[in-house]
Design an enzyme around this catalytic site. Sequence first.
Site, PDB file in Angstrom:
ATOM      1  N   CYS A 112       3.185  13.555 -28.393  1.00  0.00           N
ATOM      2  CA  CYS A 112       4.740  13.062 -28.391  1.00  0.00           C
ATOM      3  C   CYS A 112       5.028  11.781 -28.206  1.00  0.00           C
ATOM      4  O   CYS A 112       5.357  10.302 -28.436  1.00  0.00           O
ATOM      5  CB  CYS A 112       5.541  13.954 -27.951  1.00  0.00           C
ATOM      6  N   HIS A 226       4.059  19.052 -30.930  1.00  0.00           N
ATOM      7  CA  HIS A 226       3.503  19.607 -29.600  1.00  0.00           C
ATOM      8  C   HIS A 226       2.581  21.021 -29.723  1.00  0.00           C
ATOM      9  O   HIS A 226       2.665  21.750 -29.599  1.00  0.00           O
ATOM     10  CB  HIS A 226       4.033  19.614 -28.472  1.00  0.00           C
ATOM     11  N   GLU A 228       0.248  21.513 -28.097  1.00  0.00           N
ATOM     12  CA  GLU A 228      -0.499  22.104 -26.775  1.00  0.00           C
ATOM     13  C   GLU A 228       0.328  23.312 -26.928  1.00  0.00           C
ATOM     14  O   GLU A 228      -0.196  24.066 -25.802  1.00  0.00           O
ATOM     15  CB  GLU A 228      -0.575  21.150 -25.807  1.00  0.00           C
TER      16      GLU A 228
HETATM   17  N1  LIG Z   1      11.240  11.077 -24.501  1.00  0.00           N
HETATM   18  C1  LIG Z   1      10.848  11.118 -26.087  1.00  0.00           C
HETATM   19  C2  LIG Z   1       9.207  11.947 -26.502  1.00  0.00           C
HETATM   20  C3  LIG Z   1       9.655  13.078 -26.233  1.00  0.00           C
HETATM   21  C4  LIG Z   1       8.586  14.534 -25.568  1.00  0.00           C
HETATM   22  O1  LIG Z   1       7.385  13.284 -25.303  1.00  0.00           O
HETATM   23  N2  LIG Z   1       8.892  15.345 -25.832  1.00  0.00           N
HETATM   24  C5  LIG Z   1       8.984  16.198 -24.816  1.00  0.00           C
HETATM   25  C6  LIG Z   1       9.125  16.821 -23.589  1.00  0.00           C
HETATM   26  C7  LIG Z   1       8.550  17.786 -22.810  1.00  0.00           C
HETATM   27  C8  LIG Z   1       9.570  19.102 -22.547  1.00  0.00           C
HETATM   28  O2  LIG Z   1      10.946  18.869 -22.629  1.00  0.00           O
HETATM   29  O3  LIG Z   1       9.373  19.802 -22.395  1.00  0.00           O
HETATM   30  C9  LIG Z   1      11.524  11.066 -26.786  1.00  0.00           C
HETATM   31  O4  LIG Z   1      12.741  11.653 -26.554  1.00  0.00           O
HETATM   32  O5  LIG Z   1      11.585  11.009 -28.073  1.00  0.00           O
END
Ligand SMILES: N[C@@H](CCC(=O)NCCCC(=O)O)C(=O)O
Length: 270
Positions: A112, A226, A228
């Site tokens: 991400c 994601h 994970e």
């Molecule tokens: N901020 C960036 C990357 C998005 C990202 O890594 N999201 C993970 C969020 C985890 C969570 O909210 O639990 C974008 O907005 O593109």
Amino acid sequence: MRPLIGISCCVKPFGPSGMPNHAASDHYVRVVLGPVGGMPVLLPAAGEEVSRELLTRLDGLLLTGSRSNVCPTHYDGPCHAEGTPEDPARDSTTLPLIRAAISAGVPLLAICRGFQELNVALGGSLDQRIQDMDGRMDHSTPSDQTIARVRTGKAHPVRVAADSGLARLWAGLDYDPAAVPVNSLHNQGVARPAPRLRPEAWAPDGTIEAASIEGARGFAMGVQWHPEFDWERDSLSRRIFDRFGEAASAFAASRSVLSRETIRLPVAAE
Ligand SMILES: N[C@@H](CCC(=O)NCCCC(=O)O)C(=O)O
């Protein structure tokens, strides 16, 4: 001995005073201890010198997701809209770390925000709010969404290129490469791919969802979704971590104790 896997941290305010802390989600620690088969170590967002020194001790690098966004100054983009979360300390750590890891052949998995950092570190750019762009989907899931199946459930399909590292990584698994369901928690995405970024999967609206790195000496890939969150029930997600862990173990085995101390990284760009 388990390979040592560095997990990128964000700087986040903590407690009533908002004291800056270096933090990463438990999902990343658990996936490293689980299918990756590694020993997790959190990498503080403490700048290039610290991360380069730590990299000489790592057998793999996991670049994590985050609500924060890569500062547009790193890709000559327009300023973020007011209130868009940023993390300059993380940027100043992960961007040079990515370049050094790829140069040294340290296995790297980017997720991400980490995927976006991978693209920017190698010279690419980002779109900042995909959902506001003509013909594009809304890839974001509200961070205040509390229903788990919405928050981290499958959100849209991605198409995987037949001749891709991802397709090879998933060989033998039962799935439809034309429509692999993934979760989606992002507002930003790859705009101009970096010269060495090889796109390998796309959302229906053309958003690049996975890529590998041309000419990388070791495992080097990123995904916009994601894995994970669902590796325990999704064999495709699990396989990504299995293969990353195998690459890290192989990298660890290729380094004797002696050479572990003597790995030399290219001189940091001036
Ligand atoms: N901020 C960036 C990357 C998005 C990202 O890594 N999201 C993970 C969020 C985890 C969570 O909210 O639990 C974008 O907005 O593109």
